[in-house]
Design a protein around this motif. Structure first.
Motif, PDB file in Angstrom:
ATOM      1  N   LEU A  99       1.608   1.320   9.608  1.00 24.89           N
ATOM      2  CA  LEU A  99       1.797   0.085   8.851  1.00 24.89           C
ATOM      3  C   LEU A  99       3.252  -0.389   8.903  1.00 24.89           C
ATOM      4  O   LEU A  99       3.530  -1.580   8.981  1.00 24.89           O
ATOM      5  CB  LEU A  99       1.373   0.313   7.388  1.00 24.89           C
ATOM      6  N   LYS A 108       5.479   4.223   7.065  1.00 19.08           N
ATOM      7  CA  LYS A 108       4.317   4.270   6.185  1.00 19.08           C
ATOM      8  C   LYS A 108       3.042   4.267   7.020  1.00 19.08           C
ATOM      9  O   LYS A 108       2.888   3.423   7.907  1.00 19.08           O
ATOM     10  CB  LYS A 108       4.330   3.074   5.225  1.00 19.08           C
ATOM     11  N   GLU A 114       5.747   6.839   1.478  1.00 20.98           N
ATOM     12  CA  GLU A 114       6.582   6.119   2.434  1.00 20.98           C
ATOM     13  C   GLU A 114       7.986   6.706   2.461  1.00 20.98           C
ATOM     14  O   GLU A 114       8.510   7.134   1.442  1.00 20.98           O
ATOM     15  CB  GLU A 114       6.606   4.613   2.142  1.00 20.98           C
ATOM     16  N   GLN A 147      -3.721  -2.968  -1.150  1.00 20.91           N
ATOM     17  CA  GLN A 147      -3.873  -1.539  -1.383  1.00 20.91           C
ATOM     18  C   GLN A 147      -3.248  -1.138  -2.721  1.00 20.91           C
ATOM     19  O   GLN A 147      -3.833  -0.387  -3.494  1.00 20.91           O
ATOM     20  CB  GLN A 147      -3.194  -0.786  -0.241  1.00 20.91           C
ATOM     21  N   PHE A 153      -2.211  -6.308   3.551  1.00 25.88           N
ATOM     22  CA  PHE A 153      -2.994  -5.087   3.406  1.00 25.88           C
ATOM     23  C   PHE A 153      -2.307  -4.156   2.413  1.00 25.88           C
ATOM     24  O   PHE A 153      -2.947  -3.588   1.523  1.00 25.88           O
ATOM     25  CB  PHE A 153      -3.161  -4.398   4.766  1.00 25.88           C
ATOM     26  N   ALA A 195      -0.755  -1.535  13.557  1.00 24.41           N
ATOM     27  CA  ALA A 195      -0.965  -1.304  12.127  1.00 24.41           C
ATOM     28  C   ALA A 195      -2.330  -0.715  11.828  1.00 24.41           C
ATOM     29  O   ALA A 195      -2.446   0.219  11.027  1.00 24.41           O
ATOM     30  CB  ALA A 195      -0.770  -2.596  11.348  1.00 24.41           C
ATOM     31  N   PHE A 196      -3.376  -1.251  12.461  1.00 21.00           N
ATOM     32  CA  PHE A 196      -4.734  -0.896  12.017  1.00 21.00           C
ATOM     33  C   PHE A 196      -5.484   0.017  12.966  1.00 21.00           C
ATOM     34  O   PHE A 196      -6.539   0.518  12.622  1.00 21.00           O
ATOM     35  CB  PHE A 196      -5.527  -2.168  11.727  1.00 21.00           C
ATOM     36  N   LEU A 247      -1.194   3.990   7.404  1.00 22.47           N
ATOM     37  CA  LEU A 247      -2.145   3.030   6.847  1.00 22.47           C
ATOM     38  C   LEU A 247      -2.773   3.465   5.526  1.00 22.47           C
ATOM     39  O   LEU A 247      -2.713   2.757   4.545  1.00 22.47           O
ATOM     40  CB  LEU A 247      -3.237   2.736   7.886  1.00 22.47           C
ATOM     41  N   LEU A 248      -3.405   4.627   5.505  1.00 22.49           N
ATOM     42  CA  LEU A 248      -4.174   4.979   4.316  1.00 22.49           C
ATOM     43  C   LEU A 248      -3.486   6.055   3.487  1.00 22.49           C
ATOM     44  O   LEU A 248      -4.087   6.714   2.655  1.00 22.49           O
ATOM     45  CB  LEU A 248      -5.579   5.434   4.732  1.00 22.49           C
ATOM     46  N   ASN A 249      -2.179   6.206   3.729  1.00 22.47           N
ATOM     47  CA  ASN A 249      -1.416   7.229   3.044  1.00 22.47           C
ATOM     48  C   ASN A 249      -0.436   6.561   2.082  1.00 22.47           C
ATOM     49  O   ASN A 249       0.349   5.713   2.500  1.00 22.47           O
ATOM     50  CB  ASN A 249      -0.658   8.024   4.118  1.00 22.47           C
ATOM     51  N   VAL A 303      -0.502  -7.600   7.815  1.00 25.46           N
ATOM     52  CA  VAL A 303       0.004  -6.253   7.557  1.00 25.46           C
ATOM     53  C   VAL A 303       0.569  -6.131   6.132  1.00 25.46           C
ATOM     54  O   VAL A 303       0.109  -5.284   5.356  1.00 25.46           O
ATOM     55  CB  VAL A 303       1.040  -5.834   8.630  1.00 25.46           C
ATOM     56  N   THR A 345     -10.470  -6.662   8.911  1.00 21.72           N
ATOM     57  CA  THR A 345      -9.413  -5.713   8.577  1.00 21.72           C
ATOM     58  C   THR A 345      -9.538  -5.193   7.150  1.00 21.72           C
ATOM     59  O   THR A 345      -9.274  -4.029   6.881  1.00 21.72           O
ATOM     60  CB  THR A 345      -8.037  -6.390   8.755  1.00 21.72           C
TER      61      THR A 345
END
Lengths: 311, 277
Positions: free
Chosen positions: A277, A59, A66, B129, B125, A271-272, A61-63, B122, B214
């Motif tokens: 992620l 997965k 998965e 989200q 987040f 992760a960031f 981060l901003l998608n 993690v 973050t």
């Protein structure tokens, strides 16, 4: 339903009129606890499960999408040299920080507990002050103090006849440990001092009659009396240090060449920064497992009651 | 005579320790009133040649740290309100009612203290989200609340237990319920406990850094800590350490003051809950 709940609450005190109401009364403590338990469940407990679930997926981060990858992330991690390095660095960082924080805390607690000393409140205040600072402010102060060209630490070093050093390059790991210990020793100090205050005075008086020295009293009375609190304290600072990386984040960001790259820092970056992620969650899961193991070993060795009493 | 010598030794050791421990904090205040050029001088001046108090007004109004302080305040007070409101009834239930599985539940609440906050960043987040709470204060406040609840419940439970049952029962004679007595009798008596819990929640939220870094993306939402971090790399702000440390000092003064005024609570709470960071 709402009406019967109100009657149930009203009748809770004495003779309930019906069995139905009595049943309702039994649920009152759960209703009182529900909101708190719900928030803790979702934002403290569920993340542990969610970390494991995420670790099985690819997965970004901003998608939102998965893909299931099974245990791929785990095998990928243990084949990764950077991860192995992070494990090694973490062991040194945690062992160094915990040992020093504990010893400094113990020494300060012993000084504060010494008999017949006045002005304890003043000294205690001075000792606790670092703990009121933000992790970021702590880092900024040390960043400036450790500066190669203008830092006050190099000034003190030259006063002592030593050469100025590039602390955050050549001594990066010891430097971040020192900053962390400076910030964290307060916690050990407070826990250990309150444990020392609980030791009966008669023990010391009896030892004095027997001609015991201060050092002897410390070794034979103080240390054995605070052993459970000491162990609880060590467990707590161990668990905390394994996970914390704020000071390293600002001072070195894991560098130079990975020499301060603790596991938390590695996790955050994966992760960031690299937006992975799933991989970050895999590291989270491993950290959780290590934490649970440490806690279980502790409970196994000292029993649940110690945990209850110590807290 | 030997006793005198011994306590003199202890005073010397304690003073030395106090100086070493307090020095970095004092040094922050010294640096916060130095002009920019004096900070780039070696050997450093122990006291500034010229006291540049303008660093503070620059930090507040030109660098915009005033906005960061307000944001930190919103986060800390929001968390404090929610956490204390939720922990109060829960602690009362745990102190004054008997039910099956209570011991297990108490231990479970205590155990959540041992769940490391940072490792959860993690999966948290991902949860935020999905709930569309990334880049919002609500998301952060919920996380902080979850983290501070165990200690707050623990502190308040202790206070409720110290209130004798007879006192609560006597207030119920005139027909009021146990719930009503919660507010009539227990609330005023638990105020010191609530104070300790509130102070802890405020401090823990105020000093946090990695989590808001973050979870928040918009600059105008940053608390002072994240704002300061962004300054370090900033080409204009980052080079003026005097202003940077003035900003750091401004962010530290609230927690220092709270600590100075409520030291007793602080020590009690810290040792009672064994909380850290």
């Amino acid at each position: 339903m709402g009406q019967s709940l109100i009657t149930a609450i009203r009748d809770n005190t004495g003779s309930s009129r019906s069995r139905f109401n009595k049943k309702w009364a039994k649920t009152i403590p759960f209703l009182l606890m529900f909101p708190a338990l719900a928030v803790m469940g979702l934002f403290a407990l569920f993340p542990v499960i969610n970390a494991f679930r995420l670790s099985l997926f690819d997965k970004q981060l901003l998608n939102p999408g998965e893909t299931f990858v099974g245990l791929d992330h785990y095998s990928q991690l243990f084949a990764n040299g950077e991860f192995i390095n992070a494990l090694k660095v973490s062991v040194i960082y945690v062992a160094g920080s915990v040992a020093l924080q504990f010893l400094v805390g113990l020494a300060l607690a012993a000084l504060l507990s010494a008999q017949g000393v006045k002005g304890k409140r003043f000294f205690r205040t001075a000792f606790i002050v670092p703990y009121t600072l933000s992790e970021l402010v702590v880092s900024l102060i040390w960043l400036q103090m450790l500066d190669t060209e203008f830092g006050i630490i190099n000034y003190f070093a030259t006063l002592l006849g030593a050469d100025p050093q590039n602390w955050l390059f050549d001594f990066a790991l010891p430097a971040v440990i020192v900053a962390n210990v400076w910030w964290g020793s307060t916690f050990s100090l407070l826990m250990l001092e309150s444990a020392m205050q609980g030791i009966p005075k008669e023990l010391y008086e009896a030892a004095e009659v027997d001609g015991c020295t201060s050092w002897g009293k410390f070794i034979h009375i103080t240390l054995p009396s605070i052993r459970y609190v000491s162990l609880l304290n060590m467990i707590m600072i161990t668990l905390y240090t394994i996970n914390s990386f704020g000071i390293i984040f600002v001072l070195t960001a894991g560098g130079p060449l990975g020499s301060t790259d603790v596991i938390g820092m590695f996790m955050w970056r994966s992760a960031f920064q690299f937006m992975d992620l799933g991989l970050g969650a895999t590291i989270s899961t491993l950290i959780f497992v290590v934490n649970i193991l440490i806690t279980l070993v502790y409970i196994r060795l000292f029993g649940l009651n110690t945990l209850k009493e110590g807290a | 005579m030997t006793n005198r010598k011994k306590s003199l030794g202890i005073y010397i050791l304690m003073s030395a320790a106090a100086i070493v421990i307090a020095f970095p904090v004092l040094w922050m205040f010294v640096m916060s009133v130095k002009p920019a050029d004096e900070l780039y001088r070696f050997p450093p001046t122990i006291l500034p040649d010229k006291w540049e108090f303008a660093n503070y007004t620059k930090a507040l109004f030109e660098a915009g740290i005033d906005n960061g302080l307000i944001n930190s305040l919103i986060l800390a007070v929001g968390t404090l309100a929610l956490s204390v409101t939720l922990s109060f009834p829960a602690a009362y239930a745990l102190a004054k009612y008997e039910f099956k599985g209570k011991t297990i539940l108490l231990l479970a609440i205590l155990a959540t203290q041992l769940i490391p906050g940072m490792a959860a960043i993690v999966p948290l987040f991902d949860i935020l989200q999905r709930m569309h709470l990334v880049n919002t204060y609500s998301g952060l406040i919920l996380i902080y609340t979850a983290r501070t609840l165990p200690l707050n419940i623990w502190i308040l439970k202790g206070f409720f237990q110290s209130i004798p049952n007879e006192l609560i029962e006597s207030s119920m004679v005139d027909g009021s319920s146990k719930i009503a007595s919660l507010y009539r009798v227990a609330l005023p008596l638990a105020l010191p406990g609530i104070g300790a819990a509130a102070m802890f929640t405020f401090m823990q939220t105020w000093i946090d850094f990695i989590l808001p870094l973050t979870m928040l993306f918009n600059e105008d939402k940053f608390p002072f800590s994240v704002m300061l971090y962004k300054f370090v790399g900033d080409p204009i702000m980052g080079t003026n350490y005097g202003v940077l440390f003035a900003a750091a000092a401004l962010g530290t003064i609230p927690t220092l003051l709270i600590f100075a005024l409520l030291q007793r609570f602080f020590v009690q709470g810290l040792t009672a809950g064994g909380v850290k960071g």
